[in-house]
Every structure is written in C-alpha cells, then in structure tokens.
Design an enzyme around this catalytic site. Sequence first.
Site, PDB file in Angstrom:
ATOM      1  N   TYR A  57      -0.087  38.972  46.843  1.00  0.00           N
ATOM      2  CA  TYR A  57       0.127  40.399  47.041  1.00  0.00           C
ATOM      3  C   TYR A  57      -0.299  41.181  45.803  1.00  0.00           C
ATOM      4  CZ  TYR A  57       4.158  40.105  43.933  1.00  0.00           C
ATOM      5  OH  TYR A  57       4.966  39.914  42.835  1.00  0.00           O
ATOM      6  N   PHE A  68       1.452  48.075  39.907  1.00  0.00           N
ATOM      7  CA  PHE A  68       2.624  47.683  39.134  1.00  0.00           C
ATOM      8  C   PHE A  68       2.866  46.181  39.128  1.00  0.00           C
ATOM      9  CE2 PHE A  68       4.081  49.210  43.331  1.00  0.00           C
ATOM     10  CZ  PHE A  68       4.661  48.054  43.843  1.00  0.00           C
ATOM     11  N   ASP A  69       2.232  45.443  40.024  1.00  0.00           N
ATOM     12  CA  ASP A  69       2.420  43.992  40.040  1.00  0.00           C
ATOM     13  C   ASP A  69       1.400  43.349  40.962  1.00  0.00           C
ATOM     14  OD1 ASP A  69       3.549  41.559  39.384  1.00  0.00           O
ATOM     15  OD2 ASP A  69       5.066  41.650  40.947  1.00  0.00           O
ATOM     16  N   ILE A  88      12.328  43.232  49.587  1.00  0.00           N
ATOM     17  CA  ILE A  88      12.648  44.562  50.097  1.00  0.00           C
ATOM     18  C   ILE A  88      12.500  44.601  51.621  1.00  0.00           C
ATOM     19  CG2 ILE A  88      12.106  45.779  47.956  1.00  0.00           C
ATOM     20  CD1 ILE A  88       9.344  46.397  49.090  1.00  0.00           C
ATOM     21  N   TYR A 114      12.613  50.604  47.071  1.00  0.00           N
ATOM     22  CA  TYR A 114      13.656  50.587  46.036  1.00  0.00           C
ATOM     23  C   TYR A 114      14.482  51.858  46.014  1.00  0.00           C
ATOM     24  CZ  TYR A 114      11.268  46.406  44.471  1.00  0.00           C
ATOM     25  OH  TYR A 114      10.707  45.151  44.435  1.00  0.00           O
ATOM     26  N   PHE A 131       1.488  47.759  49.511  1.00  0.00           N
ATOM     27  CA  PHE A 131       1.270  46.344  49.200  1.00  0.00           C
ATOM     28  C   PHE A 131       0.107  45.811  50.031  1.00  0.00           C
ATOM     29  CE2 PHE A 131       5.689  46.632  47.773  1.00  0.00           C
ATOM     30  CZ  PHE A 131       5.683  45.851  46.629  1.00  0.00           C
TER      31      PHE A 131
END
Length: 289
Positions: A57, A68-69, A88, A114, A131
């Site tokens: 991902y 962010f990731d 999530i 979040y 994502f």
Amino acid sequence: MHLPLSVSLLSLAAVSVSASASAGAPPKTLVIDVTAPVAPEACTLKSQKGDQLSMHYTGTLFSDGNKFDSSLDRNKPFDFKLGAGQVIKGWDQGLLDMCIGEKRRLTIPPALGYGDRGAGRVIPGGATLVFDVELLAIKNRKAPAPAAPAADAPAADAAAAPAAKKRNPPTALQIGVKKRVPKELCTRKSRKGDQLSMHYTGTLFSNGKKFDSSLDRGDPFEFTLGAGQVIQGWDRGLVDMCIGEKRRLTIPSSLAYGDRGAGADIPAGAALVFDVELLDIKGRSSDEL
C-alpha cells in the site's frame, strides 16, 4: 510504520509529495476505485472477513497528495486480519471481495480513517485519506479445487455458458476506470454543478440483466452533477471525470434506489452496475479547469 493500524505510529524522516494533489471536494463516504481488476476466470479466491491478508500500500492525503506511508518504500508487505479491527474501518470495509493481484484506490473519509484526532504528525485531524493497495496473498485459505465430474454424468454441452458464480453485493461505491484519458488531453474534469452529457448502460449486479441504456435510444442523457437529479452513486461516482473517459460504477442499493426499487425492472435492495462515458461538459470551457 504501519499507519493502517490503530495509532501505532513512528515518525517519518522524509515525506515525498505526489505530482498533483487530489482534486474536488473530499467524499463523505468510502469510495473504491478498482485500478487493476483481475479477470473473473483468474480470480479463484476473494477476500472475506476473517482472512489473513498480505498487502502492499501507499497512503497519501486527499487534500494535497502528500505521501505519509508506503510498504513499497520498505519493500515489506503488510499483513493483517480483515474485519478484526486491526486496521482503520475504511480498510476493513474497502478490501472485501478482492481478488489476489487486484489493485484498488480507497478514498477514505475521516469517519472511517483517523477521525478528528488524526495520527501523529503526518495525518492531521479530519483528514481524508487515499490508499493505493494491492492484494498479494490470502494466507489462511487456498482456492478450492475444481470439482471432478461424476462418472455417470453426461458431458456438458460445449456451447453452454458456464454457471455464474454468486457474488456478494458491494457495500460501498466502486469506481473502475475502463478508458483513461491522457493528462495532456484532459482539459476539463467534471465537478459539482456541471451540466454533463453521458452515455450509459445499467445492469443488475445480481444477474447482469440490462434495465436501461441511452445507447439503445441513441440519445445521450444530460443532468446537473451534484444537484440530486440522479442517484447518489452517480453524483459521487462521476466527479473528476475527463471528457471521453469511461467508467464502471458498481453501486450499493443504499446509493441507488434502496428498499423501494424502481418500477418493474429494478427490485428492492438491488445493487446496480453502470458503464458510463462522459461525452461533454456543457457551459464550461477548458480554461476554467
């Protein structure tokens, strides 16, 4: 760092920014865009609640495209149990009925991400997340072996169509892009308030039966996007679309005609599939993009 997990965060040393930020208003519900489908005959196993999934991902902010990731940056797939609250809610809902090898883009509102608390320093409160995911493996199950025909069973008619595999209806809007328009040729994208001209064909998700098509009439359908003139699945699924682009919208009943259905052709609780093409955006020139 595994951001899909509740709030087990590590700081990121460097964050890259995608070439362009997401356009348009953030969605209020989960949007699933199947970016790389798997052919039905090649999809022998689909993800379901309780499965142990292995995924790659990349997560970005909807607002500005800031990454962010990414498991790809670490070259290490992320493993988790689907539907067990280990990730999530947008993941638990958006990764159901996924084939091994399939790729999706999940656009997740803060209520399924979040929320107002955000996550560490990289995801602000109230952030909508995007994502891009790929299902690499379903570790706890194997594809069922094809059933052997009975010894005295008559030979199947070679011309007979194979039996349809029962599928679970979608619980969220799914958007599949069937024909993309190159960026340099996409001078206008659809947005709320636009007058759109479309061709479409609508079928029932359950059995593929066609219930309507503008192509059969040779008459494009025109409406104002986001004005409530069409079902919610259209108002949400046709945003940011280029002229000439083709999409497949798989729409749950809650974003279509719900428990009331529509006439004799669309039963109550029906999930719908629309193959659509944007022909024109009327009343807005390319320099207003």
